[in-house]
Design a protein around this motif. Structure first.
Motif, PDB file in Angstrom:
ATOM      1  N   HIS A  18      47.006  33.410  49.989  1.00 54.12           N
ATOM      2  CA  HIS A  18      47.688  32.280  49.347  1.00 54.12           C
ATOM      3  C   HIS A  18      48.324  32.665  48.017  1.00 54.12           C
ATOM      4  CE1 HIS A  18      48.575  28.125  48.504  1.00 54.12           C
ATOM      5  NE2 HIS A  18      47.962  28.216  47.341  1.00 54.12           N
ATOM      6  N   PHE A  19      47.604  33.366  47.174  1.00 55.90           N
ATOM      7  CA  PHE A  19      48.080  33.666  45.819  1.00 55.90           C
ATOM      8  C   PHE A  19      48.657  35.066  45.660  1.00 55.90           C
ATOM      9  CE2 PHE A  19      44.859  30.378  45.070  1.00 55.90           C
ATOM     10  CZ  PHE A  19      45.608  29.474  44.343  1.00 55.90           C
ATOM     11  N   ARG A  20      48.465  35.941  46.626  1.00 54.79           N
ATOM     12  CA  ARG A  20      48.921  37.333  46.567  1.00 54.79           C
ATOM     13  C   ARG A  20      48.292  38.106  45.411  1.00 54.79           C
ATOM     14  NH1 ARG A  20      50.043  37.946  51.433  1.00 54.79           N
ATOM     15  NH2 ARG A  20      51.899  36.963  52.214  1.00 54.79           N
ATOM     16  N   ASP A  52      41.470  35.561  37.138  1.00 56.38           N
ATOM     17  CA  ASP A  52      42.195  34.902  36.058  1.00 56.38           C
ATOM     18  C   ASP A  52      43.566  34.394  36.498  1.00 56.38           C
ATOM     19  OD1 ASP A  52      40.104  35.387  34.369  1.00 56.38           O
ATOM     20  OD2 ASP A  52      40.950  37.244  33.573  1.00 56.38           O
ATOM     21  N   LYS A  53      44.141  34.997  37.520  1.00 59.44           N
ATOM     22  CA  LYS A  53      45.474  34.598  37.970  1.00 59.44           C
ATOM     23  C   LYS A  53      45.446  33.508  39.041  1.00 59.44           C
ATOM     24  CE  LYS A  53      47.667  38.882  36.730  1.00 59.44           C
ATOM     25  NZ  LYS A  53      48.383  40.062  37.170  1.00 59.44           N
ATOM     26  N   VAL A  54      44.262  33.183  39.525  1.00 56.77           N
ATOM     27  CA  VAL A  54      44.129  32.095  40.483  1.00 56.77           C
ATOM     28  C   VAL A  54      43.932  30.813  39.689  1.00 56.77           C
ATOM     29  CG1 VAL A  54      42.754  31.185  42.386  1.00 56.77           C
ATOM     30  CG2 VAL A  54      43.149  33.630  42.195  1.00 56.77           C
ATOM     31  N   SER A  55      44.960  29.979  39.663  1.00 54.43           N
ATOM     32  CA  SER A  55      44.926  28.821  38.760  1.00 54.43           C
ATOM     33  C   SER A  55      44.540  27.532  39.442  1.00 54.43           C
ATOM     34  CB  SER A  55      46.295  28.655  38.093  1.00 54.43           C
ATOM     35  OG  SER A  55      47.273  28.451  39.103  1.00 54.43           O
ATOM     36  N   GLU A  56      44.692  27.436  40.755  1.00 48.30           N
ATOM     37  CA  GLU A  56      44.375  26.179  41.434  1.00 48.30           C
ATOM     38  C   GLU A  56      43.696  26.493  42.748  1.00 48.30           C
ATOM     39  OE1 GLU A  56      48.540  25.423  43.715  1.00 48.30           O
ATOM     40  OE2 GLU A  56      48.343  24.631  41.697  1.00 48.30           O
ATOM     41  N   LEU A  57      42.939  25.530  43.233  1.00 48.47           N
ATOM     42  CA  LEU A  57      42.258  25.705  44.496  1.00 48.47           C
ATOM     43  C   LEU A  57      42.924  24.909  45.624  1.00 48.47           C
ATOM     44  CD1 LEU A  57      38.515  25.645  43.414  1.00 48.47           C
ATOM     45  CD2 LEU A  57      39.912  27.605  44.020  1.00 48.47           C
ATOM     46  N   LYS A  58      43.742  23.909  45.240  1.00 49.92           N
ATOM     47  CA  LYS A  58      44.425  23.121  46.265  1.00 49.92           C
ATOM     48  C   LYS A  58      45.701  23.825  46.674  1.00 49.92           C
ATOM     49  CE  LYS A  58      42.897  18.566  44.883  1.00 49.92           C
ATOM     50  NZ  LYS A  58      43.364  17.259  44.448  1.00 49.92           N
ATOM     51  N   LYS A  59      46.155  23.492  47.870  1.00 51.46           N
ATOM     52  CA  LYS A  59      47.394  24.055  48.372  1.00 51.46           C
ATOM     53  C   LYS A  59      48.593  23.322  47.849  1.00 51.46           C
ATOM     54  CE  LYS A  59      48.503  26.306  52.597  1.00 51.46           C
ATOM     55  NZ  LYS A  59      48.441  26.322  53.998  1.00 51.46           N
ATOM     56  N   LYS A 107      34.346  42.842  35.121  1.00 51.28           N
ATOM     57  CA  LYS A 107      35.410  43.194  36.056  1.00 51.28           C
ATOM     58  C   LYS A 107      36.432  42.072  36.168  1.00 51.28           C
ATOM     59  CE  LYS A 107      34.531  47.292  37.394  1.00 51.28           C
ATOM     60  NZ  LYS A 107      35.372  48.395  37.120  1.00 51.28           N
ATOM     61  N   GLN A 108      37.684  42.455  36.339  1.00 54.12           N
ATOM     62  CA  GLN A 108      38.774  41.504  36.506  1.00 54.12           C
ATOM     63  C   GLN A 108      39.171  41.361  37.971  1.00 54.12           C
ATOM     64  OE1 GLN A 108      40.231  39.694  34.050  1.00 54.12           O
ATOM     65  NE2 GLN A 108      38.668  40.508  32.686  1.00 54.12           N
ATOM     66  N   HIS A 109      38.460  42.023  38.853  1.00 55.02           N
ATOM     67  CA  HIS A 109      38.803  42.062  40.266  1.00 55.02           C
ATOM     68  C   HIS A 109      37.652  41.452  41.056  1.00 55.02           C
ATOM     69  CE1 HIS A 109      40.199  43.951  44.010  1.00 55.02           C
ATOM     70  NE2 HIS A 109      41.363  43.999  43.393  1.00 55.02           N
ATOM     71  N   LEU A 110      37.952  40.631  42.052  1.00 52.84           N
ATOM     72  CA  LEU A 110      36.894  39.958  42.801  1.00 52.84           C
ATOM     73  C   LEU A 110      35.999  40.927  43.564  1.00 52.84           C
ATOM     74  CD1 LEU A 110      38.837  36.867  44.171  1.00 52.84           C
ATOM     75  CD2 LEU A 110      37.100  36.903  42.407  1.00 52.84           C
ATOM     76  N   ILE A 116      36.582  34.655  51.955  1.00 52.86           N
ATOM     77  CA  ILE A 116      37.210  33.825  50.917  1.00 52.86           C
ATOM     78  C   ILE A 116      38.234  34.636  50.133  1.00 52.86           C
ATOM     79  CG2 ILE A 116      36.759  32.600  48.752  1.00 52.86           C
ATOM     80  CD1 ILE A 116      34.081  31.715  50.012  1.00 52.86           C
ATOM     81  N   ILE A 117      37.897  35.871  49.806  1.00 55.14           N
ATOM     82  CA  ILE A 117      38.830  36.720  49.058  1.00 55.14           C
ATOM     83  C   ILE A 117      40.102  36.968  49.868  1.00 55.14           C
ATOM     84  CG2 ILE A 117      39.165  39.066  48.174  1.00 55.14           C
ATOM     85  CD1 ILE A 117      36.235  38.971  47.277  1.00 55.14           C
ATOM     86  N   LEU A 118      39.971  37.182  51.167  1.00 53.50           N
ATOM     87  CA  LEU A 118      41.156  37.374  52.000  1.00 53.50           C
ATOM     88  C   LEU A 118      42.032  36.125  52.033  1.00 53.50           C
ATOM     89  CD1 LEU A 118      39.723  39.426  54.984  1.00 53.50           C
ATOM     90  CD2 LEU A 118      41.311  40.199  53.222  1.00 53.50           C
TER      91      LEU A 118
END
Length: 103
Positions: free
Chosen positions: A89-91, A96-103, A27-30, A82-84
């Motif tokens: 933050h990333f919309r 795969d589209k979440v590239s960073e964890l820091k703000k 799956k590509q979706h959380l 966490i998903i919310l």
């Protein structure tokens, strides 16, 4: 009462675990990944209850299954929070589209 052999429970649990693993990997979706993990936890519960039927005097398997259900509920609660936050933050909720964890 119908006496179902333990092998039937194990076959169903193995199939459910494999389906959950395939969903969690592909799956590509959380949310889909979480559903796959929940299917795998349900397969574990089926195994615990099936083995618990062999010794009705001891209820260890049933207690472990109850513990797994409680842990799964807590896991889903934390994971959805966490998903919310990730979506806020990333919309997006695609891993795969979440590239960073820091703000």
């Amino acid at each position: 009462m119908i006496n179902i052999p333990v092998e039937h429970y194990l076959i169903v649990a193995a199939a459910l675990f494999c389906i959950g693993l395939a969903i969690a990997i592909t799956k590509q979706h959380l949310i889909g990944i979480l559903l796959g993990i929940e299917l795998m936890l349900n397969a574990v519960n089926i195994n615990l209850i099936a083995f618990s039927r062999h010794d009705p005097e001891k209820i260890g398997g049933q207690l472990f299954a109850l513990f797994v259900i409680v842990v799964a509920a807590a896991e889903i609660t934390v994971a959805l929070a966490i998903i919310l936050r990730v979506y806020g933050h990333f919309r997006t909720v695609e891993p795969d589209k979440v590239s960073e964890l820091k703000k």
